[in-house]
Design a protein around this motif. Structure first.
Motif, mmCIF file in Angstrom:
data_model
loop_
_atom_site.group_PDB
_atom_site.id
_atom_site.type_symbol
_atom_site.label_atom_id
_atom_site.label_comp_id
_atom_site.label_asym_id
_atom_site.label_seq_id
_atom_site.Cartn_x
_atom_site.Cartn_y
_atom_site.Cartn_z
ATOM 1 N N ALA A 205 6.550 -1.486 3.724
ATOM 2 C CA ALA A 205 6.961 -0.204 4.396
ATOM 3 C C ALA A 205 5.736 0.766 3.596
ATOM 4 N N VAL A 206 5.015 1.586 4.562
ATOM 5 C CA VAL A 206 4.048 2.441 4.157
ATOM 6 C C VAL A 206 4.333 4.054 4.489
ATOM 7 N N THR A 207 4.656 4.783 3.521
ATOM 8 C CA THR A 207 4.615 6.108 4.127
ATOM 9 C C THR A 207 3.495 7.105 3.403
ATOM 10 N N THR B 158 2.320 5.906 -0.092
ATOM 11 C CA THR B 158 3.529 5.196 -1.036
ATOM 12 C C THR B 158 3.627 3.913 -0.107
ATOM 13 N N VAL B 159 3.528 2.703 -1.036
ATOM 14 C CA VAL B 159 3.804 1.486 -0.302
ATOM 15 C C VAL B 159 5.028 1.008 -1.162
ATOM 16 N N ARG B 160 6.188 0.611 -0.556
ATOM 17 C CA ARG B 160 7.245 -0.031 -1.062
ATOM 18 C C ARG B 160 7.355 -1.365 -0.245
ATOM 19 N N VAL B 161 7.838 -2.480 -1.198
ATOM 20 C CA VAL B 161 8.019 -3.877 -0.517
ATOM 21 C C VAL B 161 9.736 -4.330 -0.799
ATOM 22 N N ASP B 162 10.240 -4.612 0.105
ATOM 23 C CA ASP B 162 11.761 -4.881 0.090
ATOM 24 C C ASP B 162 11.713 -6.345 -0.349
ATOM 25 N N ALA B 163 13.188 -6.662 -0.447
ATOM 26 C CA ALA B 163 13.393 -8.159 -0.989
ATOM 27 C C ALA B 163 12.824 -9.422 -0.080
ATOM 28 N N THR B 164 12.649 -8.897 0.950
ATOM 29 C CA THR B 164 12.279 -10.088 2.089
ATOM 30 C C THR B 164 10.736 -9.977 2.327
ATOM 31 N N GLY B 165 10.168 -9.094 1.511
ATOM 32 C CA GLY B 165 8.720 -9.121 1.484
ATOM 33 C C GLY B 165 8.101 -8.079 2.621
#
Length: 111
Positions: A60-62, A50-57
């Motif tokens: 995070a890969v889990t 799973t890849v998530r990208v926060d507001a700062t760009g």
């Protein structure tokens, strides 16, 4: 109109009522009806990333699925049928709708 049939299996504790022959028969029936656009079975859940990208760009890969759930997305079909009622009929025929499984039907957005 195109619809995606998202096939969810029930929990790992519940026995799967579908056989390989059930899936082969459904696939043959749908293919011979000329409605299958595409479809695939997905690899085991343990292979998910799973890849998530926060507001700062920041990325995070889990390992693992996005959500903790008892149901697991196991595969999909994209079908081309006249309307939602026909798509629902095909979803009900799908072996994945039996037992603890479920088939989610969603229209494909075409831009």
């Amino acid at each position: 109109m195109k619809y995606m049939l998202l096939i969810y299996s029930g929990s790992a504790e519940a026995p799967d009522p579908c056989t390989v022959e059930d899936w082969m028969a459904f696939d043959k029936e749908a293919t011979e009806a000329g409605i299958v656009v595409s479809g695939h079975s997905l690899a085991d859940l343990t292979t998910a990333t799973t890849v998530r990208v926060d507001a700062t760009g920041e990325r995070a890969v889990t390992d693992g699925p996005f959500a903790e759930t008892r149901e697991v997305l196991g595969g999909y079909y994209v079908i081309d049928v006249p309307n939602l009622d026909v798509a629902l009929d095909w979803a009900a025929r799908c072996p994945g709708s039996r037992g603890n499984g479920a088939v989610e039907v969603r229209p494909v957005a075409e831009f």
